[in-house]
Scaffold this active site. Structure first.
Site: not given
Ligand code: AMP
Length: 407
Positions: A10, A94, A183, A244, A391
């Protein structure tokens, strides 16, 4: 005989994270991260199933050097986990954004790499870094196939009326402006686990999965397929996050641009305003970390309380909306850093949702620690679950399935 191993990579904008899995028992055998690439404080943290965690400052100027370090370490005679590069059956990367071209994981080819370049502008911080990792691995492990697993792919089943924005249509056709969702591997993983916990096939379930971490998103999943999700064209839309802003009136941005032209001269400044200075951090003025926010609430901090309530309220609204979208729900899943570890957030979100058949067992919710389990009362129509996300494992599974062909 060697057990099939998958290396999951990743590449972030300034980091490379990796996990090596033995797929027979889906066991993690080595994992770590090279952080702060290109900076003096660059460091390498790593651990294996047989060795304790270690952290060293290192000199790495780019993703290639970081991956060289990682592969060298995996092959190390003393602390390594493989004796030969060829023990790795496949490398799973990823990738943040798969645009409209990638609706599922793919084996890397020259054409795939070319197509991926088209989406650099859709995820400027992530996709170029992902690409750099793919090229670096190809150089280092030329014999080993690579698979790309996209954050956006799981959401590609959304109907057009859910993924379209009501802006002039040519911006969809020409610029591919639409909702993509993120996600994906996390929503996919926890939905599969939820089906196992509920002991029902995914094809019979309606689920709402709530991934609450630094970045957060909610997904409505019917029969294993996403029908809507809260993140959008970028990972900025949706619920209130650490830094965010989530959903805001877009006219706020033009107002700010017009009112403070010297401070916000370009899109970088505006992006930073929405992505790095807002959310829990922006409202509380304290922190993006829910733990600090909760501590501050205990000390009587008003703005911390407001930030906390805004986050929970925004998630509650999505759950309520998706309940309607799905016309009923069997399971509600909380996952990721906050979803797995903050009973207070879960409670605040679920309180007063009994009209929807969502009834939390407050005792269970409070006592569940570091694990998977049901936190609803036995009579709750909607089963509330906490499921630690994985993940990396999802990416490893996808990579293996892609390599050997799906059943
Ligand atoms: P993630 O992006 O999934 O790694 O989630 C990171 C966020 O999870 C952090 O910023 C914290 O707000 C939250 N978090 C992590 N660990 C805990 C914990 N033990 N208790 C409460 N919140 C936590």
């Amino acid at each position: 005989m060697n057990i099939l191993k998958v290396l999951v990579v990743n590449c972030g904008s300034s980091s490379v994270k990796y996990t090596l899995f033995e797929m027979e028992n889906e066991k993690k055998i080595a994992w770590g991260i090279v952080e702060c690439i290109g900076l003096p404080e660059a460091c390498y943290r790593r651990q294996t199933i047989d060795t304790a965690g270690r952290r060293d400052y290192v000199k790495v100027t780019n993703h290639i050097e970081a991956l060289e370090l990682i592969i060298k370490n995996l092959l190390d005679k003393k602390v390594g986990s493989i004796t030969n590069k060829n023990e790795i059956a496949v490398v799973g990367h990823r990738v943040a954004h798969g645009g409209i071209k990638f609706s599922k994981s793919v084996l890397v080819t020259e054409k795939v790499k070319e197509d991926l370049k088209e989406y650099f502008t859709l995820a400027p911080l992530h996709n170029p870094a992902n690409y750099a990792g793919i090229v670096a691995i190809e150089k280092m492990l030329p014999e080993i196939p690579s698979v790309l697993v996209f954050d956006t792919a799981f959401h590609q089943t959304m109907p057009d009326y859910a993924y379209m924005y009501a802006i002039p249509y040519e911006y969809y056709e020409r610029d591919h402006i639409r909702k993509y969702g993120f996600h994906g591997p996390s929503h996919s993983y926890v939905s599969q686990r939820a089906a196992a916990i509920l002991d029902k096939p995914l094809s019979e379930l309606k689920l709402i999965t709530v991934h609450l971490g630094n970045g957060s998103s909610v997904a409505a999943i019917e029969k294993g397929k996403v029908v809507d999700t809260s993140m959008g064209f970028t990972p900025l839309q949706g619920v209130v996050m650490g830094t965010r802003c989530g959903d805001i009136d877009p006219a706020i941005i033009t107002y700010i641009l017009n009112t403070y032209p010297h401070q916000y001269k370009n899109s970088d400044a505006l992006n930073s305003f929405m992505n790095k200075k807002s959310g829990l951090f922006g409202v509380s003025g304290l922190s993006a970390d829910i733990r600090t926010i909760v501590e501050a609430i205990k000390a009587g901090n008003r703005r911390a309380k407001l930030a906390f309530e805004m986050l929970c309220y925004s998630v509650k609204k999505y759950i309520s909306a998706y309940y309607g979208v799905l016309n009923g729900v069997d399971g509600l899943v909380f996952t990721a850093g906050i979803g797995e570890n903050s009973p207070l957030v879960r409670e605040k979100i679920c309180v007063n949702l009994q009209t929807l058949g969502i009834e939390m067992d407050l005792e269970r919710n409070n006592t569940l620690s570091n694990g998977e389990g049901l936190v609803s009362v036995p009579t709750s129509k909607v089963k509330i679950m906490v499921i630690p996300t994985n993940e990396e494992l999802m990416i490893a599974r996808e990579s293996k399935a892609c390599l050997y062909g799906r059943q």
